[in-house]
Design a protein around this motif. Structure first.
Motif, PDB file in Angstrom:
ATOM      1  N   UNK A  69       0.842  -1.203   0.000  1.00 60.38           N
ATOM      2  CA  UNK A  69       0.000   0.000   0.000  1.00 60.38           C
ATOM      3  C   UNK A  69       0.876   1.252   0.000  1.00 60.38           C
ATOM      4  N   UNK A  70       1.948   1.244   0.781  1.00 55.21           N
ATOM      5  CA  UNK A  70       2.816   2.427   0.822  1.00 55.21           C
ATOM      6  C   UNK A  70       3.422   2.680  -0.555  1.00 55.21           C
ATOM      7  N   UNK A  71       3.767   1.609  -1.263  1.00 51.70           N
ATOM      8  CA  UNK A  71       4.299   1.786  -2.621  1.00 51.70           C
ATOM      9  C   UNK A  71       3.241   2.408  -3.522  1.00 51.70           C
ATOM     10  N   UNK A  72       2.005   1.906  -3.413  1.00 49.94           N
ATOM     11  CA  UNK A  72       0.919   2.437  -4.233  1.00 49.94           C
ATOM     12  C   UNK A  72       0.672   3.913  -3.956  1.00 49.94           C
ATOM     13  N   UNK A  73       0.792   4.306  -2.687  1.00 48.10           N
ATOM     14  CA  UNK A  73       0.491   5.690  -2.324  1.00 48.10           C
ATOM     15  C   UNK A  73       1.618   6.643  -2.692  1.00 48.10           C
ATOM     16  N   UNK A  74       2.851   6.151  -2.746  1.00 53.00           N
ATOM     17  CA  UNK A  74       3.974   7.081  -2.903  1.00 53.00           C
ATOM     18  C   UNK A  74       4.639   7.045  -4.276  1.00 53.00           C
ATOM     19  N   UNK A  75       4.354   6.009  -5.092  1.00 55.26           N
ATOM     20  CA  UNK A  75       5.144   5.865  -6.324  1.00 55.26           C
ATOM     21  C   UNK A  75       4.967   7.063  -7.256  1.00 55.26           C
ATOM     22  N   UNK A  76       3.768   7.622  -7.326  1.00 52.63           N
ATOM     23  CA  UNK A  76       3.530   8.756  -8.209  1.00 52.63           C
ATOM     24  C   UNK A  76       4.234  10.021  -7.725  1.00 52.63           C
ATOM     25  N   UNK A  77       4.112  10.305  -6.423  1.00 53.47           N
ATOM     26  CA  UNK A  77       4.635  11.573  -5.929  1.00 53.47           C
ATOM     27  C   UNK A  77       6.131  11.504  -5.629  1.00 53.47           C
ATOM     28  N   UNK A  78       6.564  10.420  -5.006  1.00 56.72           N
ATOM     29  CA  UNK A  78       7.972  10.355  -4.594  1.00 56.72           C
ATOM     30  C   UNK A  78       8.845   9.678  -5.643  1.00 56.72           C
ATOM     31  N   UNK A  79       8.241   8.882  -6.506  1.00 55.23           N
ATOM     32  CA  UNK A  79       9.021   8.181  -7.513  1.00 55.23           C
ATOM     33  C   UNK A  79       9.693   6.941  -6.959  1.00 55.23           C
ATOM     34  N   UNK A  80      10.239   6.145  -7.873  1.00 55.58           N
ATOM     35  CA  UNK A  80      10.829   4.867  -7.490  1.00 55.58           C
ATOM     36  C   UNK A  80      12.002   5.021  -6.514  1.00 55.58           C
ATOM     37  N   UNK A  81      12.754   6.112  -6.671  1.00 56.23           N
ATOM     38  CA  UNK A  81      13.935   6.312  -5.815  1.00 56.23           C
ATOM     39  C   UNK A  81      13.608   6.281  -4.331  1.00 56.23           C
ATOM     40  N   UNK A  82      12.426   6.792  -3.967  1.00 48.42           N
ATOM     41  CA  UNK A  82      12.061   6.783  -2.549  1.00 48.42           C
ATOM     42  C   UNK A  82      11.008   5.719  -2.236  1.00 48.42           C
ATOM     43  N   UNK A  83      10.057   5.527  -3.162  1.00 47.61           N
ATOM     44  CA  UNK A  83       8.959   4.585  -2.886  1.00 47.61           C
ATOM     45  C   UNK A  83       9.474   3.154  -2.737  1.00 47.61           C
ATOM     46  N   UNK A  84      10.451   2.777  -3.573  1.00 45.71           N
ATOM     47  CA  UNK A  84      10.946   1.400  -3.512  1.00 45.71           C
ATOM     48  C   UNK A  84      11.691   1.112  -2.202  1.00 45.71           C
ATOM     49  N   UNK A  85      12.674   1.958  -1.794  1.00 49.60           N
ATOM     50  CA  UNK A  85      13.327   1.673  -0.511  1.00 49.60           C
ATOM     51  C   UNK A  85      12.353   1.695   0.655  1.00 49.60           C
TER      52      UNK A  85
END
Lengths: 184, 499
Positions: A118-134
């Motif tokens: 869920x955190x990945x789903x919520x952040x991937x658009x705004x924070x991008x992979x660089x932050x959402x993935x870690x």
């Protein structure tokens, strides 16, 4: 080698609270009322009732002029019958199935694995992979009892770099990397 | 002669540099992911689907088929080395394969599995090519009513041939059918069962469902049990089996291929049964049955060949009739749809290069497996020693990126998490998830053919009785279902799986 494994197993089963309680009190009754099959049928029946309620405003039409509600309603009714049948066979059957597995939940896994997704789903658009993935990797790491922080952080950095190169540059998928820094 | 012309066309497509590379890459990454314990072919394909988006349709399907074979073989590798089958069909391989590994013959077990699979792949490719054209012509004769009846029959076969309770398998299929109706109705444009959730208006994506059920739910289940992996330590031994072992294994391989081809081509999920049937047959016909379970090479060679033959024969109903016989083929349907190809008998005439290219690539895929895997066995062993605490965050992040990339929708990722939870609940309640996914994929086709049949017959259900082929298929389905629930037969069926 075997000792710590067994220790962990008992901790998980004890931790759910459900595992030991009802069984020691009244094993026979719990089996009858709450065997895997009885609960399973009830859950299916519940899903079918939700579907029936959700389709109440849709027209059924006739077979010649099929409306949007006809097929979902037929399937939901069929599912209701099947759910009741599964529960009923659970009541009647002596076979308790794999009841132990049924009572052994992993609350820790549910919270952190699903939390990570869920955190990945919520952040991937705004924070991008660089932050959402870690972020997702670090949250997911909590799901295991054997978590080692330093190792996990290094692993998260390496894995993120690997995924960025693979998916964005080699496969050209339009997944945002760091919109706040580089604009994509 | 047509057969050879067609195969020549196929090989001219499959042997382009780009497609050979795609096929090899697919096999490689398929094995890489499939070898991870607890990750079966369905999760592997769903996870790797996005990497095929860049290719043209023929290339993408060739790559997907490569991923499929890779994932299958990867499952056997983890069955032999770690005693954890990636999926149901690899269960049999754990029996003797893991014992061989413990006796220091892991290399020979992996080698004979690869060689058996390659022979099976070669023969089955020819069978698929030979049966493909005539069956497709038959498929062309089918109207909506016949298709509907055929799919119902296929679903019944899938239930009967699966493991576990018939009642619960039917329940899962109907649940899958119901889930397939969620979203905007194609015919009337009205929203159905969306519960006011925006992400569901466009219908549930099959890859989202597959990833939730087979990626996340399985992940949750494996986290329940603290790590008890039994990775084979020490020498793998020579990868090539000895001449005597090959002699021992040859007959089981061919018997396995026969079983796998026949069972796999059934419209239900016969491929699942093939390795079990092969193991039982080898054990029964062996001069010394007591060797089985202690590392008999026949117990690896036969089931592995049957497994691969069945996996490939399962393409027959998909390519000729457009009906996926199992959950993996259901994913293939989804992948074809993404690339704008509607599976069915028209594919062969409309996209002959794609149809024959894919068949030819099956053989190349099997060759690639042999070339890639035998030298790389050491690498897979090292990969299997990566601790699970690092493996599962990696699986999870691949799932997340895969789901996001399908439609570039962040909401899809959250829907996947929901299905992960739902799938885990169903697993805990003793339901199998594969019939659900099969029902889900066939749901759209079933509803569509049912509506067309009703349009044509002006609303008369009698159309299914008046048309002889449809009636025959429905009667067949009924007979099979009744036989399966008869107490005597159902006991036999349980025994077949226990074996």
């Amino acid at each position: 080698m075997t000792l710590p494994v067994q220790k962990k197993k008992s901790r998980i089963r004890g931790g759910t609270g459900l595992a030991s309680g009802p069984r020691t009190m009244n094993g026979v009754q719990r089996t009858k009322l709450l065997s895997e099959q009885v609960v399973g049928g009830a859950v299916i029946a519940l899903v079918s009732v939700i579907a029936l309620v959700a389709t109440r405003d849709l027209e059924s039409g006739t077979f010649a002029e099929i409306g949007p509600g006809l097929i979902p309603r037929i399937l939901a009714l069929l599912l209701l019958i099947l759910g009741v049948a599964v529960s009923a066979t659970g009541f009647l059957s002596k076979d308790r199935g794999d009841d132990d597995a049924f009572w052994r939940w992993s609350p820790r896994g549910i919270v952190f694995i699903l939390g990570a997704v869920v955190s990945f789903g919520l952040t991937v658009r705004s924070l991008g992979l660089f932050l959402a993935a870690p972020l997702a990797i670090l949250v997911a790491g909590w799901a295991s009892r054997e978590i080692k922080w330093l190792e996990l952080m290094i692993f998260a950095a390496v894995l993120t770099a690997f995924c960025s190169v693979l998916f964005r540059f080699l496969l050209n998928l339009p997944i945002p990397l760091a919109p706040w820094l580089i604009g994509y | 002669m047509d057969l050879f012309n067609n195969l020549a066309l196929g090989f001219s497509v499959a042997l382009s540099v780009q497609n050979i590379l795609l096929c090899f890459a697919g096999c490689l990454v398929g094995t890489l992911i499939g070898v991870l314990p607890g990750v079966g072919p369905i999760a592997t394909i769903a996870m790797l689907l996005p990497i095929t988006y860049g290719a043209d349709p023929a290339g993408a399907l060739i790559m997907l088929a490569g991923i499929y074979y890779g994932a299958q073989y990867g499952g056997s590798t983890s069955a032999i080395l770690v005693n954890i089958p990636g999926e149901a069909t690899a269960v049999v391989t754990t029996l003797d394969g893991h014992q061989m590994a413990r006796n220091g013959r892991a290399g020979a077990a992996l080698g004979i599995a690869a060689i058996g699979s390659f022979i099976a792949g070669t023969i089955t490719t020819l069978v698929v090519a030979a049966i493909g054209a005539p069956l497709t012509k038959l498929g062309m004769l089918f109207g909506a009513a016949e298709y509907f009846a055929l799919m119902v029959t296929g679903l019944v076969f899938a239930v009967v041939l699966a493991r576990g309770s018939v009642l619960r398998a039917i329940t899962m299929i109907v649940l899958g059918l119901l889930l397939s109706t969620v979203g905007t109705d194609v015919n009337t444009g009205q929203e159905r069962l969306t519960l006011g959730i925006d992400a569901l208006v466009d219908r549930i994506d099959f890859a989202v469902l597959a990833m939730g059920l087979f990626g996340l739910a399985e992940l949750l289940r494996s986290l329940e049990n603290p790590e008890a992996r039994d990775v084979v330590k020490g020498a793998i031994g020579k990868v090539l089996p000895t001449a005597q072992e090959v002699r021992q294994a040859l007959k089981p391989i061919f018997r396995g291929i026969g079983l796998g081809t026949v069972l796999g081509a059934l419209p239900g999920n016969g491929a699942v049964l093939a390795p079990f049937a092969s193991y039982a047959l080898e054990k029964k016909t062996a001069a010394d049955p007591s060797r089985f379970g202690k590392g008999a090479i026949e117990g690896v060679a036969g089931p592995e060949a049957a497994n691969n033959a069945g996996a490939q024969a399962a393409f027959i109903p998909l390519l000729t009739l457009g009906i996926p016989p199992n959950a993996v083929m259901a994913l293939m349907v989804g992948a074809m749809t993404i690339h704008g190809i509607v599976p069915g008998p028209q594919v062969m005439t409309r996209n002959p290069d794609l149809f024959w290219g894919m068949i030819a690539s099956m053989w190349i895929g099997n060759l690639a497996l042999l070339i890639i895997n035998l030298p790389l066995v050491g690498l897979w062993v090292r990969l299997l020693q990566v601790p699970y605490r690092l493996m599962f965050p990696a699986i999870l992040i691949f799932c997340c990126i895969g789901v996001y990339s399908i439609n570039n929708q962040a909401a899809d990722v959250i829907v996947t998490a929901f299905f992960g939870l739902f799938g885990y609940l169903l697993l805990k309640l003793g339901f199998e998830l594969a019939p659900l996914l099969l029902g889900f994929v066939l749901g759209g086709l079933l509803e569509d053919t049912f509506r067309r049949a009703m349009d044509l017959s002006h609303g008369s259900l009698m159309t299914f009785v008046e048309r002889p082929i449809a009636l025959g298929l429905l009667i067949l389905a009924l007979i099979v279902l009744v036989i399966a629930v008869l107490p005597a037969v159902s006991r036999k069926r349980d025994e077949a799986f226990v074996e």
